[in-house]
Design a protein around this motif. Structure first.
Motif, PDB file in Angstrom:
ATOM      1  N   SER A   5       4.957  -7.665   4.547  1.00  0.00           N
ATOM      2  CA  SER A   5       6.517  -7.529   4.828  1.00  0.00           C
ATOM      3  C   SER A   5       6.931  -6.233   4.828  1.00  0.00           C
ATOM      4  N   VAL A   6       7.578  -5.601   5.873  1.00  0.00           N
ATOM      5  CA  VAL A   6       7.859  -4.297   6.069  1.00  0.00           C
ATOM      6  C   VAL A   6       9.252  -3.986   6.479  1.00  0.00           C
ATOM      7  N   ARG A   7      10.057  -3.119   5.899  1.00  0.00           N
ATOM      8  CA  ARG A   7      11.166  -2.880   6.110  1.00  0.00           C
ATOM      9  C   ARG A   7      10.992  -2.461   7.686  1.00  0.00           C
TER      10      ARG A   7
ATOM     11  N   TYR B 183       0.865  -1.339   0.140  1.00  0.00           N
ATOM     12  CA  TYR B 183       0.051  -0.162   0.096  1.00  0.00           C
ATOM     13  C   TYR B 183       0.995   1.230  -0.151  1.00  0.00           C
ATOM     14  N   ASP B 184       0.362   2.313  -0.577  1.00  0.00           N
ATOM     15  CA  ASP B 184       0.852   3.725  -0.155  1.00  0.00           C
ATOM     16  C   ASP B 184      -0.122   4.636  -0.271  1.00  0.00           C
ATOM     17  N   ILE B 185       0.208   5.845   0.023  1.00  0.00           N
ATOM     18  CA  ILE B 185      -0.819   7.024   0.163  1.00  0.00           C
ATOM     19  C   ILE B 185       0.117   8.379  -0.027  1.00  0.00           C
ATOM     20  N   GLY B 186      -0.458   9.433  -0.770  1.00  0.00           N
ATOM     21  CA  GLY B 186       0.070  10.496  -0.938  1.00  0.00           C
ATOM     22  C   GLY B 186       0.366  11.183   0.116  1.00  0.00           C
TER      23      GLY B 186
ATOM     24  N   ASP C  80       0.612  14.254   1.377  1.00  0.00           N
ATOM     25  CA  ASP C  80      -0.379  15.163   1.976  1.00  0.00           C
ATOM     26  C   ASP C  80      -1.421  14.452   2.919  1.00  0.00           C
ATOM     27  N   TYR C  81      -1.540  13.461   2.938  1.00  0.00           N
ATOM     28  CA  TYR C  81      -2.737  12.377   3.257  1.00  0.00           C
ATOM     29  C   TYR C  81      -2.266  11.759   4.378  1.00  0.00           C
ATOM     30  N   ARG C  82      -1.026  11.810   4.793  1.00  0.00           N
ATOM     31  CA  ARG C  82      -0.296  10.594   5.849  1.00  0.00           C
ATOM     32  C   ARG C  82      -0.620  11.257   7.073  1.00  0.00           C
ATOM     33  N   CYS C  83      -0.553  10.113   8.191  1.00  0.00           N
ATOM     34  CA  CYS C  83      -0.628  10.508   9.497  1.00  0.00           C
ATOM     35  C   CYS C  83      -1.918  11.048   9.885  1.00  0.00           C
ATOM     36  N   LYS C  84      -3.075  10.668   9.124  1.00  0.00           N
ATOM     37  CA  LYS C  84      -4.349  11.035   9.673  1.00  0.00           C
ATOM     38  C   LYS C  84      -5.282   9.882   9.956  1.00  0.00           C
ATOM     39  N   GLY C  85      -4.456   8.533   9.580  1.00  0.00           N
ATOM     40  CA  GLY C  85      -5.403   7.436  10.132  1.00  0.00           C
ATOM     41  C   GLY C  85      -5.923   6.477   8.856  1.00  0.00           C
ATOM     42  N   TYR C  86      -5.758   7.189   7.581  1.00  0.00           N
ATOM     43  CA  TYR C  86      -6.164   6.803   6.512  1.00  0.00           C
ATOM     44  C   TYR C  86      -5.939   5.458   5.978  1.00  0.00           C
ATOM     45  N   MET C  87      -4.570   5.077   6.160  1.00  0.00           N
ATOM     46  CA  MET C  87      -4.256   3.559   5.837  1.00  0.00           C
ATOM     47  C   MET C  87      -4.531   2.633   6.683  1.00  0.00           C
ATOM     48  N   THR C  88      -4.526   2.905   8.153  1.00  0.00           N
ATOM     49  CA  THR C  88      -5.018   2.146   8.982  1.00  0.00           C
ATOM     50  C   THR C  88      -6.442   1.638   8.654  1.00  0.00           C
ATOM     51  N   GLU C  89      -7.129   2.614   8.531  1.00  0.00           N
ATOM     52  CA  GLU C  89      -8.618   2.660   8.078  1.00  0.00           C
ATOM     53  C   GLU C  89      -8.912   1.890   6.929  1.00  0.00           C
TER      54      GLU C  89
ATOM     55  N   THR D 206       8.707   3.127  10.161  1.00  0.00           N
ATOM     56  CA  THR D 206       7.925   3.021  11.513  1.00  0.00           C
ATOM     57  C   THR D 206       6.358   3.194  11.265  1.00  0.00           C
ATOM     58  N   ALA D 207       6.232   3.957  10.148  1.00  0.00           N
ATOM     59  CA  ALA D 207       4.772   4.297   9.790  1.00  0.00           C
ATOM     60  C   ALA D 207       4.101   3.248   9.428  1.00  0.00           C
ATOM     61  N   SER D 208       4.690   2.418   8.519  1.00  0.00           N
ATOM     62  CA  SER D 208       4.035   1.182   8.005  1.00  0.00           C
ATOM     63  C   SER D 208       3.795  -0.140   9.061  1.00  0.00           C
ATOM     64  N   CYS D 209       4.885  -0.015   9.943  1.00  0.00           N
ATOM     65  CA  CYS D 209       4.857  -1.005  10.951  1.00  0.00           C
ATOM     66  C   CYS D 209       3.559  -0.580  11.905  1.00  0.00           C
ATOM     67  N   ARG D 210       3.756   0.652  12.244  1.00  0.00           N
ATOM     68  CA  ARG D 210       2.307   1.140  12.924  1.00  0.00           C
ATOM     69  C   ARG D 210       0.955   1.011  12.288  1.00  0.00           C
ATOM     70  N   VAL D 211       1.096   1.001  10.913  1.00  0.00           N
ATOM     71  CA  VAL D 211      -0.288   0.632  10.387  1.00  0.00           C
ATOM     72  C   VAL D 211      -0.695  -0.888  10.634  1.00  0.00           C
ATOM     73  N   CYS D 212       0.280  -1.642  10.362  1.00  0.00           N
ATOM     74  CA  CYS D 212       0.019  -3.157  10.433  1.00  0.00           C
ATOM     75  C   CYS D 212      -0.432  -3.418  12.085  1.00  0.00           C
ATOM     76  N   GLU D 213       0.228  -2.767  13.061  1.00  0.00           N
ATOM     77  CA  GLU D 213      -0.087  -3.055  14.401  1.00  0.00           C
ATOM     78  C   GLU D 213      -1.510  -2.626  14.824  1.00  0.00           C
ATOM     79  N   LYS D 214      -1.586  -1.339  14.144  1.00  0.00           N
ATOM     80  CA  LYS D 214      -3.044  -0.664  14.421  1.00  0.00           C
ATOM     81  C   LYS D 214      -4.394  -1.435  13.550  1.00  0.00           C
ATOM     82  N   ALA D 215      -3.776  -2.084  12.622  1.00  0.00           N
ATOM     83  CA  ALA D 215      -4.839  -2.889  12.022  1.00  0.00           C
ATOM     84  C   ALA D 215      -5.027  -4.269  12.403  1.00  0.00           C
TER      85      ALA D 215
HETATM   86  C1  COA Z   1       3.157   3.790   5.346  1.00  0.00           C
HETATM   87  C2  COA Z   1       2.036   4.548   5.177  1.00  0.00           C
HETATM   88  C3  COA Z   1       1.084   3.946   3.952  1.00  0.00           C
HETATM   89  C4  COA Z   1       1.310   4.995   6.067  1.00  0.00           C
HETATM   90  O1  COA Z   1       0.076   5.630   5.645  1.00  0.00           O
HETATM   91  P1  COA Z   1      -0.741   6.587   6.915  1.00  0.00           P
HETATM   92  O2  COA Z   1      -2.166   6.961   6.227  1.00  0.00           O
HETATM   93  O3  COA Z   1       0.056   7.784   6.960  1.00  0.00           O
HETATM   94  O4  COA Z   1      -1.075   5.829   8.209  1.00  0.00           O
HETATM   95  P2  COA Z   1      -1.888   6.098   9.344  1.00  0.00           P
HETATM   96  O5  COA Z   1      -2.191   7.611   9.503  1.00  0.00           O
HETATM   97  O6  COA Z   1      -2.876   5.031   9.626  1.00  0.00           O
HETATM   98  O7  COA Z   1      -0.862   5.623  10.500  1.00  0.00           O
HETATM   99  C5  COA Z   1       0.581   5.984  10.606  1.00  0.00           C
HETATM  100  C6  COA Z   1       1.295   5.898  11.761  1.00  0.00           C
HETATM  101  O8  COA Z   1       2.663   5.787  11.801  1.00  0.00           O
HETATM  102  C7  COA Z   1       2.966   6.871  12.824  1.00  0.00           C
HETATM  103  N1  COA Z   1       4.217   7.598  12.010  1.00  0.00           N
HETATM  104  C8  COA Z   1       4.277   8.215  10.726  1.00  0.00           C
HETATM  105  N2  COA Z   1       5.461   8.391  10.511  1.00  0.00           N
HETATM  106  C9  COA Z   1       6.187   8.021  11.430  1.00  0.00           C
HETATM  107  C10 COA Z   1       7.656   8.300  11.815  1.00  0.00           C
HETATM  108  N3  COA Z   1       8.517   8.789  10.847  1.00  0.00           N
HETATM  109  N4  COA Z   1       7.995   7.735  12.911  1.00  0.00           N
HETATM  110  C11 COA Z   1       7.246   7.236  13.873  1.00  0.00           C
HETATM  111  N5  COA Z   1       6.058   7.161  13.873  1.00  0.00           N
HETATM  112  C12 COA Z   1       5.634   7.436  12.413  1.00  0.00           C
HETATM  113  C13 COA Z   1       2.080   7.694  12.701  1.00  0.00           C
HETATM  114  O9  COA Z   1       2.069   8.648  13.935  1.00  0.00           O
HETATM  115  C14 COA Z   1       0.674   6.768  12.856  1.00  0.00           C
HETATM  116  O10 COA Z   1       0.832   6.207  14.233  1.00  0.00           O
HETATM  117  P3  COA Z   1      -0.010   6.598  15.472  1.00  0.00           P
HETATM  118  O11 COA Z   1      -1.390   6.546  14.812  1.00  0.00           O
HETATM  119  O12 COA Z   1       0.203   5.540  16.692  1.00  0.00           O
HETATM  120  O13 COA Z   1       0.389   8.036  15.749  1.00  0.00           O
HETATM  121  C15 COA Z   1       2.351   5.819   4.235  1.00  0.00           C
HETATM  122  O14 COA Z   1       3.658   6.564   5.066  1.00  0.00           O
HETATM  123  C16 COA Z   1       3.217   5.690   3.139  1.00  0.00           C
HETATM  124  O15 COA Z   1       2.486   5.630   1.711  1.00  0.00           O
HETATM  125  N6  COA Z   1       4.556   5.596   2.703  1.00  0.00           N
HETATM  126  C17 COA Z   1       5.205   5.435   1.626  1.00  0.00           C
HETATM  127  C18 COA Z   1       5.062   3.885   0.884  1.00  0.00           C
HETATM  128  C19 COA Z   1       5.303   2.896   1.954  1.00  0.00           C
HETATM  129  O16 COA Z   1       5.966   2.898   2.842  1.00  0.00           O
HETATM  130  N7  COA Z   1       4.508   1.790   2.118  1.00  0.00           N
HETATM  131  C20 COA Z   1       4.431   0.626   2.638  1.00  0.00           C
HETATM  132  C21 COA Z   1       5.285  -0.394   2.279  1.00  0.00           C
HETATM  133  S1  COA Z   1       5.462  -1.535   3.302  1.00  0.00           S
END
Ligand code: COA
Length: 174
Positions: free
Chosen positions: A122-124, A87-90, A92-101, A128-137
């Motif tokens: 599988s996440v590097r 998955y990926d999201i633009g 401007d739309y990150r950190c609003k919970g959209y990907m977790t939703e 951290t953001a993608s790891c959090r999405v997986c955990e929150k989901a």
């Molecule tokens: C990974 C990605 C999909 C997350 O999408 P998102 O809509 O921002 O995700 P959410 O808002 O649902 O959740 C993001 C969580 O990561 C946290 N986070 C984001 N950036 C972070 C950072 N640099 N360090 C620590 N935490 C971070 C947010 O605080 C949030 O956690 P919280 O709710 O506990 O505060 C987006 O960052 C993305 O498209 N990245 C590029 C592509 C990618 O990495 N895809 C996944 C490949 S496995």
């Protein structure tokens, strides 16, 4: 698994729907696709063709009618009943919970409606953001593959496997 393909999924704020040609320009504008619009049109056309198959699961994530990201089952194994998500999201739309939703809704769709048994990502480890999405989901960190993905600088990143299985959905209900 049931060959139900990609059907629209409405969440609280988003509509996940099959990809369509007009997504190319919007995904480039949202920086979800880092390429020219012409390249994006070819990419989206290929994804639409692939996504029309019964065991293909490729959604465009839309917010108020605009394409802002993508979510895709890119390793679908009907025999063993598992699917890997990407998955990926633009930006401007990150950190609003959209990907977790979106991921939470897709997990339910795949485990309950498509009758998959397992969904995983599988996440590097440093993503951290993608790891959090997986955990929150609701996924579990099942293990880490050491030095599994190459980096551009010649090094390697450890990769976490996050997974959820159908029986996890009913845990605690018995
Ligand atoms: C990974 C990605 C999909 C997350 O999408 P998102 O809509 O921002 O995700 P959410 O808002 O649902 O959740 C993001 C969580 O990561 C946290 N986070 C984001 N950036 C972070 C950072 N640099 N360090 C620590 N935490 C971070 C947010 O605080 C949030 O956690 P919280 O709710 O506990 O505060 C987006 O960052 C993305 O498209 N990245 C590029 C592509 C990618 O990495 N895809 C996944 C490949 S496995």
């Amino acid at each position: 698994m049931k060959p139900i393909g990609t059907k629209p999924i409405a969440t609280q704020r988003l509509l996940l729907r099959p990809q369509q040609p007009s997504d190319a320009g919007e995904l480039v504008a949202a920086h979800s696709l880092a390429m020219t619009v012409d390249e994006a049109k070819r990419t989206v056309a290929a994804m639409i063709e692939e996504g029309s198959k019964p065991f293909a699961f490729h959604w465009t994530i839309t917010l108020e009618g605009h394409a802002i990201g993508r979510i895709k089952g890119w390793e679908v194994n009907p025999y063993n009943g598992y699917i890997q998500l990407g998955y990926d999201i633009g930006p401007d739309y990150r950190c609003k919970g959209y990907m977790t939703e979106a991921v939470s809704a897709v997990i339910r769709y795949l485990l309950e409606q498509a009758e998959a048994n397992r969904v995983y990502c599988s996440v590097r480890e440093n993503n951290t953001a993608s790891c959090r999405v997986c955990e929150k989901a609701g996924m579990t960190h099942e293990g880490t593959m050491r030095q599994h993905y190459a980096r551009q600088d010649g090094g390697y990143d450890d990769v976490r496997i996050y997974g959820i299985v159908k029986s996890d959905l009913t845990k605690g209900e018995e």
